[in-house]
Design a protein around this motif. Structure first.
Motif, mmCIF file in Angstrom:
data_model
loop_
_atom_site.group_PDB
_atom_site.id
_atom_site.type_symbol
_atom_site.label_atom_id
_atom_site.label_comp_id
_atom_site.label_asym_id
_atom_site.label_seq_id
_atom_site.Cartn_x
_atom_site.Cartn_y
_atom_site.Cartn_z
ATOM 1 N N UNK A 138 17.202 -3.619 1.659
ATOM 2 C CA UNK A 138 16.160 -3.978 2.633
ATOM 3 C C UNK A 138 15.020 -2.968 2.622
ATOM 4 N N UNK A 139 15.351 -1.690 2.619
ATOM 5 C CA UNK A 139 14.310 -0.653 2.664
ATOM 6 C C UNK A 139 13.468 -0.640 1.391
ATOM 7 N N UNK A 140 14.114 -0.842 0.245
ATOM 8 C CA UNK A 140 13.353 -0.933 -1.004
ATOM 9 C C UNK A 140 12.461 -2.174 -1.004
ATOM 10 N N UNK A 141 13.019 -3.280 -0.509
ATOM 11 C CA UNK A 141 12.245 -4.531 -0.449
ATOM 12 C C UNK A 141 11.065 -4.378 0.508
ATOM 13 N N UNK A 142 11.265 -3.671 1.601
ATOM 14 C CA UNK A 142 10.173 -3.441 2.557
ATOM 15 C C UNK A 142 9.027 -2.694 1.888
ATOM 16 N N UNK A 143 9.361 -1.648 1.120
ATOM 17 C CA UNK A 143 8.311 -0.886 0.424
ATOM 18 C C UNK A 143 7.522 -1.787 -0.530
#
Length: 201
Positions: free
Chosen positions: A57-62
């Protein structure tokens, strides 16, 4: 469990601004099937020991933020973000496979004698792959390029030297001296990686 992201103070001239990204992600995190679907995909790719749902999720958010900043228009946010998450998982898989491939390449080198062949499975455990990843990060750009070209893509030393010149990582000159210099640098880089990985002589 709800995870809140800081809302950026920047407004962008797009149909989805950064604050909406975080609000939409939080809504998805509260849904019953979003995180389980990511966990399922991680298990499908054999990545559930390396990464968890929030890593994705955090990588996708970036990535989503960069896409919005570049001007990409988003009509269906949930399916768009799920697609980004799936691509993140695929990239995680490629990265992990590359590390594992390098481990198997390393195991066949002279630093492992025949008498230690029975220990090979121990070297390819996930903790050791993470150690190898840390060792890889400690190499400079040229060392990484040399090892990748030589050990993963299996080019000859002459071909490695030529490709380094094309990449601007080496200066063209006497071919024999260039090849010898690249070979020496490659051997030193390999020893550094082996030492970090714990399989040096």
């Amino acid at each position: 469990m709800k995870t809140s992201f800081p809302t950026p103070s920047v407004d962008l001239d797009t149909n989805v601004h950064l604050g909406e990204i975080d609000r939409n992600i939080n809504i998805m995190l509260e849904s019953r099937n979003f995180l389980p679907s990511i966990d399922y995909k991680l298990m499908q790719f054999g990545l559930n020991f390396d990464y968890d749902e929030m890593d994705v999720v955090l990588n996708a958010r970036d990535i989503a933020i960069k896409k919005i900043e570049s001007g990409e228009k988003v009509e269906y946010y949930k399916s768009w973000f799920r697609s980004i998450c799936f691509n993140v998982i695929k990239n995680f898989s490629k990265s992990t496979k590359s590390r594992k491939l390098l481990v198997y390449k390393l195991k066949s080198l002279s630093c492992l004698s025949d008498s230690r062949e029975d220990l090979i499975p121990e070297y390819t455990t996930e903790p050791n792959l993470k150690l190898l990843g840390k060792g890889w990060k400690g190499l400079n750009e040229k060392e990484k390029a040399i090892l990748w070209l030589r050990e993963i893509e299996e080019h000859s030393w002459s071909e490695v030297a030529e490709k380094l010149v094309i990449k601007g990582l080496e200066v063209d000159g006497d071919r024999k001296k260039l090849e010898d210099r690249v070979r020496q640098k490659g051997n030193r880089a390999l020893k550094k990686l082996q030492k970090h990985f714990g399989i040096s002589k």
